[in-house]
Design a protein around this motif. Structure first.
Motif, short mmCIF file in Angstrom:
data_model
loop_
_atom_site.label_atom_id
_atom_site.label_comp_id
_atom_site.label_asym_id
_atom_site.label_seq_id
_atom_site.Cartn_x
_atom_site.Cartn_y
_atom_site.Cartn_z
N GLY A 20 68.05 29.83 38.50
CA GLY A 20 68.92 30.93 38.22
C GLY A 20 70.53 30.71 38.32
N GLU A 21 70.74 29.56 38.99
CA GLU A 21 72.38 29.55 39.33
C GLU A 21 72.82 29.00 37.94
OE1 GLU A 21 72.53 26.07 41.94
OE2 GLU A 21 71.72 27.33 43.66
N CYS A 23 72.38 30.70 35.11
CA CYS A 23 72.25 31.98 33.99
C CYS A 23 73.84 32.34 33.96
CB CYS A 23 71.79 33.16 34.83
SG CYS A 23 71.10 34.02 33.89
N GLY A 24 74.08 32.41 32.56
CA GLY A 24 75.34 32.50 32.02
C GLY A 24 76.31 31.33 31.93
N HIS A 25 75.84 29.99 32.32
CA HIS A 25 76.68 28.77 32.26
C HIS A 25 76.06 27.74 31.47
CE1 HIS A 25 78.99 30.98 35.61
NE2 HIS A 25 78.19 31.39 35.94
N ASP A 32 70.41 28.93 27.80
CA ASP A 32 70.57 30.23 28.86
C ASP A 32 69.24 30.82 28.83
OD1 ASP A 32 72.18 31.41 30.74
OD2 ASP A 32 73.86 30.97 29.47
#
Lengths: 251, 320
Positions: A20-21, A23-25, A32
């Motif tokens: 989850g860390e 997510c977006g990266h 993603d």
């Protein structure tokens, strides 16, 4: 029984948390989506298992019953039974893929064997999860090959990640006392039985990826018995923040 | 056909509510406007993952964590469909992404505000997605076919996003005094930026008239903003929370709310890059892109090697 389920749940929860860390990266939008999918599946598996533990525990002496969130948010590090591997930081994408591949290989054969459990609920859980875990293993195996057998840079990063994480691979297939007992009852998986399949699969994918496992690695253990790495406290500090700061609330 | 005739034919299709499709003739300005608008929308989805992603690891329950993960994942999916819709107009996803990373392209300013407490996740779903839906429901009827169809799919997911946001707000507003304070703090910070999402006032909106004529847009910025206020204020009242606007009052005569003036100085300042998180959002996107470069290169190199290996036996057979 309870501890066996908690161990399965904690592995799924903590690895899902780490994913989850990302997510977006992630390196690509498609990645993603894929990493989030795996995080969703793992967190979903953890929920089912915690709910089952709560059901088995029933109503406590204080007249209340536990919820899934009590296990995730109100236990301290020593009560978590996940393996050391899943709590390791994401690092670069190579570390994330290697960590995932090591876990998925174990998890696939473990889950496949678990479908034969004498415990009906657990066997059903395994049948349901096996579909998700099969996808996860395919995803990480493909990325092992893309990155291991991609460019020189990607190869070097992957090899470095393997050197760093290999020390956590042994714990997955080394049973602790509780696992031995559960296996002897025909409820849990006999890890000594699946170890061979896990090793064969690892060797096959590593070879296809042009990567080599380091020889004579000391295998770290302890996570399954609550002896974690220093990362664990920080994972929980972040994950449990709201439940700890504002106890007993509905969210 | 002369370009004048083509243009008349194009406008008559629009007037008759026939959708424009990728292979149809269209004025260059229509194509450019759409590429700009669709890609800005795609960028907004992608940048929009950041403020909410900020709370994934701190979501207060497993259920909330799953919902938030799924929501942020939907946004990545929306970004992908929208880049694809822009590609039907001849744009290229990589070029569009480069424009975002260099700071040349704009995205919705709302995502340049920080998420500071858990209720912000509720407020984003309720207010920000709520404002986006007003705009997007209108866009399901936009004149360009692929964009309209992408919007139908996106709207379905957005309404789930808004519901989950409002559900968080209900839980917080009914919760402990601290939770209620978090909810009020969130609405205080997100209310005005949400109203700003509809863009400048009609009188000052540079793209509006032509976009209405081409039916890219079907309602003006001010109409949509009014509609949002009218729908949202009663929802805030239900929560027992205050909208931070001393001039807000029901106007019986016009059957809608009067509300205060937006701080347009703040609006333009954030558009120009001075919002609290403009720099951080672009840095995060650039970092993901740069850190991921070796992964994308390796994937292409591996695909090329695989292709080569497939060809080699065939070439060997031919040579023999």
């Amino acid at each position: 029984m309870k501890n066996y389920l908690l161990q399965l749940a904690d592995n799924a929860l903590i690895l899902g948390h780490r994913l989850g860390e990302w997510c977006g990266h992630a390196p690509e939008m498609e990645l993603d989506i894929a990493l989030t999918n795996i995080a969703l599946d793992l967190t979903g598996q953890a929920r089912s298992l915690y709910q089952r533990v709560a059901e088995l525990e029933g109503i406590g002496p204080d007249g209340t019953s536990k919820t899934e969130d009590d296990y995730a948010y109100l236990r301290d590090a020593w009560e978590f039974r996940n393996t050391l591997l899943v709590e390791q930081p994401n690092g670069d994408f190579a570390h994330t893929i290697v960590r995932q591949f090591i876990f998925d290989t174990y998890n696939y054969y473990m889950c496949r064997a678990l479908t034969q459990s004498k415990d009906e609920w657990l066997a059903g859980f395994a049948v349901k999860s096996l579909k998700e875990i099969t996808y996860q293993l395919r995803f990480s195996s493909e990325w092992m090959q893309r990155l291991g057998d991609g460019t020189e840079v990607s190869h070097a990063k992957m090899q470095a990640a393997i050197e760093e994480l290999w020390t956590y691979s042994g714990e997955l297939t080394t049973p602790n006392e509780m696992e031995k007992e559960m296996a002897s009852k025909g409820i849990g998986v006999d890890l000594t039985n699946i170890k061979r399949e896990v090793d064969i699969k690892m060797t096959e994918i590593l070879a296809a990826s042009n990567l080599t496992a380091p020889a004579d690695t000391w295998m770290q253990t302890g996570g399954k018995d609550g002896k974690h790495s220093e990362h664990m406290g920080f994972i929980l500090a972040e994950m449990q923040f709201l439940q700890r700061a504002y106890p007993g609330q509905e969210w | 056909m002369t370009s004048l005739n083509l243009e008349a034919l194009f406008q008559s299709k629009i007037d008759e509510e026939t959708k424009i499709e990728p292979k149809d003739w269209m004025p260059d300005a229509y194509r450019k406007t759409l590429i700009r608008q669709i890609s800005q929308h795609a960028h907004s989805e992608i940048v929009g993952m950041l403020p909410e992603g900020n709370w994934i690891t701190r979501a207060p329950s497993l259920r909330r964590k799953l919902i938030l993960l799924a929501k942020v994942q939907d946004e990545a999916g929306h970004g992908l469909y929208l880049y694809s819709a822009a590609e039907t107009l001849g744009a290229n996803r990589d070029d569009l992404v480069q424009q975002l990373l260099s700071g040349k392209a704009k995205y919705s300013s709302i995502f340049n505000y920080p998420t500071l407490n858990w209720a912000d996740i509720g407020a984003i779903g309720w207010l920000v997605d709520g404002a986006a839906i007003m705009n997007q429901v209108m866009l399901t009827r936009t004149s360009y076919g692929p964009y309209a169809r992408a919007m139908v799919r996106i709207c379905k997911e957005e309404s789930f996003h808004q519901r989950q946001g409002y559900e968080i707000m209900i839980a917080m507003a009914k919760g402990s005094p601290e939770q209620k304070a978090m909810a009020q703090d969130a609405i205080n910070r997100w209310w005005w930026p949400s109203l700003m999402m509809f863009g400048p006032k009609d009188a000052e909106s540079s793209h509006s008239d032509q976009a209405l004529k081409w039916k890219i847009k079907r309602k003006t910025n001010d109409e949509l903003r009014q509609q949002f206020v009218d729908v949202t204020v009663p929802q805030a009242e239900y929560l027992g929370l205050t909208v931070p606007d001393p001039d807000l009052r029901w106007n019986e005569e016009k059957g809608s709310y009067d509300f205060g003036e937006i701080d347009w100085e703040e609006f333009w300042s954030v558009v120009k890059g001075n919002g609290p998180c403009n720099k951080q959002r672009l840095q995060a996107r650039n970092k993901a892109y740069e850190d991921g470069a070796w992964v994308r290169e390796a994937a292409s190199a591996h695909a090329a090697k695989k292709e080569q290996r497939k060809l080699e036996p065939q070439l060997a057979t031919k040579a023999a």
